[in-house]
Design a protein around this motif. Structure first.
Motif, PDB file in Angstrom:
ATOM      1  N   PRO A  25       0.833  -1.210   0.000  1.00 41.44           N
ATOM      2  CA  PRO A  25       0.000   0.000   0.000  1.00 41.44           C
ATOM      3  C   PRO A  25       0.869   1.262   0.000  1.00 41.44           C
ATOM      4  O   PRO A  25       1.959   1.274   0.559  1.00 41.44           O
ATOM      5  CB  PRO A  25      -0.797  -0.101   1.304  1.00 41.44           C
ATOM      6  CG  PRO A  25      -0.731  -1.547   1.688  1.00 41.44           C
ATOM      7  CD  PRO A  25       0.560  -2.082   1.129  1.00 41.44           C
ATOM      8  N   LEU A  26       0.366   2.305  -0.620  1.00 42.60           N
ATOM      9  CA  LEU A  26       1.096   3.573  -0.688  1.00 42.60           C
ATOM     10  C   LEU A  26       1.070   4.277   0.656  1.00 42.60           C
ATOM     11  O   LEU A  26       0.012   4.404   1.275  1.00 42.60           O
ATOM     12  CB  LEU A  26       0.483   4.481  -1.759  1.00 42.60           C
ATOM     13  CG  LEU A  26       0.560   3.971  -3.188  1.00 42.60           C
ATOM     14  CD1 LEU A  26      -0.206   4.904  -4.127  1.00 42.60           C
ATOM     15  CD2 LEU A  26       1.997   3.833  -3.637  1.00 42.60           C
ATOM     16  N   GLU A  27       2.241   4.745   1.079  1.00 40.52           N
ATOM     17  CA  GLU A  27       2.326   5.482   2.336  1.00 40.52           C
ATOM     18  C   GLU A  27       1.800   6.902   2.180  1.00 40.52           C
ATOM     19  O   GLU A  27       1.160   7.422   3.076  1.00 40.52           O
ATOM     20  CB  GLU A  27       3.778   5.518   2.826  1.00 40.52           C
ATOM     21  CG  GLU A  27       4.300   4.167   3.241  1.00 40.52           C
ATOM     22  CD  GLU A  27       5.773   4.215   3.588  1.00 40.52           C
ATOM     23  OE1 GLU A  27       6.312   5.303   3.875  1.00 40.52           O
ATOM     24  OE2 GLU A  27       6.400   3.138   3.566  1.00 40.52           O
ATOM     25  N   ASP A  28       2.111   7.532   1.061  1.00 45.62           N
ATOM     26  CA  ASP A  28       1.705   8.918   0.857  1.00 45.62           C
ATOM     27  C   ASP A  28       1.333   9.146  -0.609  1.00 45.62           C
ATOM     28  O   ASP A  28       2.175   9.558  -1.410  1.00 45.62           O
ATOM     29  CB  ASP A  28       2.831   9.864   1.269  1.00 45.62           C
ATOM     30  CG  ASP A  28       2.395  11.316   1.292  1.00 45.62           C
ATOM     31  OD1 ASP A  28       1.263  11.625   0.857  1.00 45.62           O
ATOM     32  OD2 ASP A  28       3.182  12.168   1.735  1.00 45.62           O
ATOM     33  N   PRO A  29       0.092   8.888  -0.985  1.00 45.97           N
ATOM     34  CA  PRO A  29      -0.316   9.013  -2.382  1.00 45.97           C
ATOM     35  C   PRO A  29      -0.375  10.454  -2.899  1.00 45.97           C
ATOM     36  O   PRO A  29      -0.620  10.673  -4.074  1.00 45.97           O
ATOM     37  CB  PRO A  29      -1.700   8.364  -2.411  1.00 45.97           C
ATOM     38  CG  PRO A  29      -2.189   8.419  -1.015  1.00 45.97           C
ATOM     39  CD  PRO A  29      -0.975   8.392  -0.132  1.00 45.97           C
ATOM     40  N   GLU A  30      -0.092  11.432  -2.047  1.00 49.00           N
ATOM     41  CA  GLU A  30      -0.088  12.838  -2.470  1.00 49.00           C
ATOM     42  C   GLU A  30       1.325  13.364  -2.765  1.00 49.00           C
ATOM     43  O   GLU A  30       1.475  14.447  -3.308  1.00 49.00           O
ATOM     44  CB  GLU A  30      -0.723  13.713  -1.381  1.00 49.00           C
ATOM     45  CG  GLU A  30      -2.138  13.309  -1.010  1.00 49.00           C
ATOM     46  CD  GLU A  30      -3.104  13.463  -2.174  1.00 49.00           C
ATOM     47  OE1 GLU A  30      -3.034  14.479  -2.892  1.00 49.00           O
ATOM     48  OE2 GLU A  30      -3.926  12.551  -2.378  1.00 49.00           O
ATOM     49  N   ASP A  31       2.343  12.605  -2.379  1.00 44.89           N
ATOM     50  CA  ASP A  31       3.734  13.049  -2.502  1.00 44.89           C
ATOM     51  C   ASP A  31       4.327  12.556  -3.825  1.00 44.89           C
ATOM     52  O   ASP A  31       4.681  11.380  -3.953  1.00 44.89           O
ATOM     53  CB  ASP A  31       4.535  12.523  -1.314  1.00 44.89           C
ATOM     54  CG  ASP A  31       5.992  12.968  -1.323  1.00 44.89           C
ATOM     55  OD1 ASP A  31       6.457  13.560  -2.316  1.00 44.89           O
ATOM     56  OD2 ASP A  31       6.679  12.704  -0.321  1.00 44.89           O
ATOM     57  N   TYR A  32       4.449  13.449  -4.805  1.00 42.10           N
ATOM     58  CA  TYR A  32       4.916  13.051  -6.124  1.00 42.10           C
ATOM     59  C   TYR A  32       6.335  12.487  -6.073  1.00 42.10           C
ATOM     60  O   TYR A  32       6.647  11.524  -6.776  1.00 42.10           O
ATOM     61  CB  TYR A  32       4.838  14.220  -7.122  1.00 42.10           C
ATOM     62  CG  TYR A  32       5.322  13.829  -8.484  1.00 42.10           C
ATOM     63  CD1 TYR A  32       4.551  13.007  -9.299  1.00 42.10           C
ATOM     64  CD2 TYR A  32       6.565  14.225  -8.953  1.00 42.10           C
ATOM     65  CE1 TYR A  32       5.000  12.600 -10.540  1.00 42.10           C
ATOM     66  CE2 TYR A  32       7.022  13.821 -10.195  1.00 42.10           C
ATOM     67  CZ  TYR A  32       6.232  13.016 -10.992  1.00 42.10           C
ATOM     68  OH  TYR A  32       6.693  12.608 -12.217  1.00 42.10           O
ATOM     69  N   TRP A  33       7.219  13.051  -5.246  1.00 45.34           N
ATOM     70  CA  TRP A  33       8.587  12.539  -5.133  1.00 45.34           C
ATOM     71  C   TRP A  33       8.559  11.076  -4.697  1.00 45.34           C
ATOM     72  O   TRP A  33       9.209  10.224  -5.296  1.00 45.34           O
ATOM     73  CB  TRP A  33       9.393  13.373  -4.138  1.00 45.34           C
ATOM     74  CG  TRP A  33      10.759  12.826  -3.912  1.00 45.34           C
ATOM     75  CD1 TRP A  33      11.869  13.068  -4.662  1.00 45.34           C
ATOM     76  CD2 TRP A  33      11.162  11.902  -2.889  1.00 45.34           C
ATOM     77  NE1 TRP A  33      12.945  12.348  -4.178  1.00 45.34           N
ATOM     78  CE2 TRP A  33      12.528  11.631  -3.091  1.00 45.34           C
ATOM     79  CE3 TRP A  33      10.497  11.283  -1.843  1.00 45.34           C
ATOM     80  CZ2 TRP A  33      13.239  10.767  -2.254  1.00 45.34           C
ATOM     81  CZ3 TRP A  33      11.218  10.421  -1.016  1.00 45.34           C
ATOM     82  CH2 TRP A  33      12.576  10.180  -1.238  1.00 45.34           C
ATOM     83  N   TYR A  34       7.800  10.778  -3.654  1.00 44.18           N
ATOM     84  CA  TYR A  34       7.666   9.412  -3.149  1.00 44.18           C
ATOM     85  C   TYR A  34       7.102   8.499  -4.242  1.00 44.18           C
ATOM     86  O   TYR A  34       7.577   7.378  -4.448  1.00 44.18           O
ATOM     87  CB  TYR A  34       6.757   9.420  -1.910  1.00 44.18           C
ATOM     88  CG  TYR A  34       6.210   8.077  -1.513  1.00 44.18           C
ATOM     89  CD1 TYR A  34       7.013   7.139  -0.875  1.00 44.18           C
ATOM     90  CD2 TYR A  34       4.886   7.748  -1.775  1.00 44.18           C
ATOM     91  CE1 TYR A  34       6.505   5.902  -0.507  1.00 44.18           C
ATOM     92  CE2 TYR A  34       4.369   6.513  -1.404  1.00 44.18           C
ATOM     93  CZ  TYR A  34       5.183   5.598  -0.775  1.00 44.18           C
ATOM     94  OH  TYR A  34       4.672   4.386  -0.419  1.00 44.18           O
ATOM     95  N   LEU A  35       6.088   8.969  -4.950  1.00 43.74           N
ATOM     96  CA  LEU A  35       5.468   8.165  -6.009  1.00 43.74           C
ATOM     97  C   LEU A  35       6.448   7.886  -7.143  1.00 43.74           C
ATOM     98  O   LEU A  35       6.453   6.790  -7.702  1.00 43.74           O
ATOM     99  CB  LEU A  35       4.216   8.868  -6.542  1.00 43.74           C
ATOM    100  CG  LEU A  35       3.064   8.982  -5.547  1.00 43.74           C
ATOM    101  CD1 LEU A  35       2.004   9.934  -6.092  1.00 43.74           C
ATOM    102  CD2 LEU A  35       2.476   7.619  -5.215  1.00 43.74           C
ATOM    103  N   ALA A  36       7.276   8.868  -7.494  1.00 43.07           N
ATOM    104  CA  ALA A  36       8.262   8.666  -8.558  1.00 43.07           C
ATOM    105  C   ALA A  36       9.260   7.574  -8.176  1.00 43.07           C
ATOM    106  O   ALA A  36       9.602   6.711  -8.996  1.00 43.07           O
ATOM    107  CB  ALA A  36       8.995   9.972  -8.871  1.00 43.07           C
ATOM    108  N   VAL A  37       9.702   7.592  -6.932  1.00 40.96           N
ATOM    109  CA  VAL A  37      10.636   6.574  -6.457  1.00 40.96           C
ATOM    110  C   VAL A  37       9.971   5.196  -6.470  1.00 40.96           C
ATOM    111  O   VAL A  37      10.555   4.213  -6.948  1.00 40.96           O
ATOM    112  CB  VAL A  37      11.177   6.924  -5.047  1.00 40.96           C
ATOM    113  CG1 VAL A  37      11.977   5.773  -4.455  1.00 40.96           C
ATOM    114  CG2 VAL A  37      12.025   8.195  -5.113  1.00 40.96           C
ATOM    115  N   ARG A  38       8.746   5.110  -5.959  1.00 48.04           N
ATOM    116  CA  ARG A  38       8.017   3.829  -5.958  1.00 48.04           C
ATOM    117  C   ARG A  38       7.788   3.331  -7.383  1.00 48.04           C
ATOM    118  O   ARG A  38       7.958   2.146  -7.675  1.00 48.04           O
ATOM    119  CB  ARG A  38       6.659   3.973  -5.257  1.00 48.04           C
ATOM    120  CG  ARG A  38       6.684   4.067  -3.768  1.00 48.04           C
ATOM    121  CD  ARG A  38       7.004   2.754  -3.049  1.00 48.04           C
ATOM    122  NE  ARG A  38       6.186   1.621  -3.419  1.00 48.04           N
ATOM    123  CZ  ARG A  38       5.044   1.259  -2.857  1.00 48.04           C
ATOM    124  NH1 ARG A  38       4.557   1.966  -1.847  1.00 48.04           N
ATOM    125  NH2 ARG A  38       4.392   0.192  -3.266  1.00 48.04           N
TER     126      ARG A  38
END
Length: 181
Positions: A25-38
């Protein structure tokens, strides 16, 4: 070797293998930096390819899982800045890469400066690319990356793709293709 980058999505077999692995599950679906890494991490487990090179070196040997994420993080801002005729910078911070790309639009051209923070020296340190050509590479990367992510990890794509594709102006094409999967 002029500055270039491209992305080739995974094969259908690699998509099937990747989709069989549960995504945490995504920890922070609003954080684009985090999403890019994932997103890059998930695509790294496929046969997808990211190529980037220039400044005297044809292939910078980027790791898709981490090195590419630094480029993808800055892609929406780069596209928006280029369209506005403003300068932009992408910090390629991963260890071993450690360089900064500065993009300075001048009319229908973009002056790209590469500053290395390692022993690697860009030769030349400045390259010039057509504005339309660079925006085209950015839009293709955004579209191809988004389509690959939508196929491999729809849950991550649902959060990351809107930011990436809105900047590139390819949102509707991605939406239509994603509905087909």
């Amino acid at each position: 070797m002029p500055f270039r980058f491209s992305f080739t999505g995974p094969s259908p077999a690699a998509v099937e293998r990747a989709r069989a692995v549960p995504v945490e599950p995504l920890e922070d679906p609003e954080d684009y930096w985090y999403l890019a890494v994932r997103a890059c991490g998930v695509l790294a487990d496929t046969d997808a390819l990211f190529r980037i090179g220039g400044f005297g070196t044809e292939d910078w040997s980027f790791d898709l899982g981490y090195d590419m994420s630094a480029f993808v993080e800055g892609l929406p801002h780069l596209i928006e800045a280029l369209r506005a005729g403003s300068e932009a910078e992408i910090d390629l911070y991963p260890q071993g890469v450690e360089r900064t790309l500065r993009f300075s639009p001048v009319g229908d051209q973009v002056r790209i400066t590469c500053v290395s923070r390692t022993s690697w020296v860009p030769r030349p340190g400045i390259e010039v690319c057509g504005l339309d050509e660079l925006l085209g590479m950015c839009a293709r990367l955004a579209q191809d990356f988004s389509e690959a992510l939508s196929a491999v990890a729809p849950a991550i794509a649902q959060s990351a793709v809107p930011t990436l594709t809105a900047a590139a102006g390819v949102t509707e094409r991605i939406r239509r293709r994603g509905a087909a999967h």
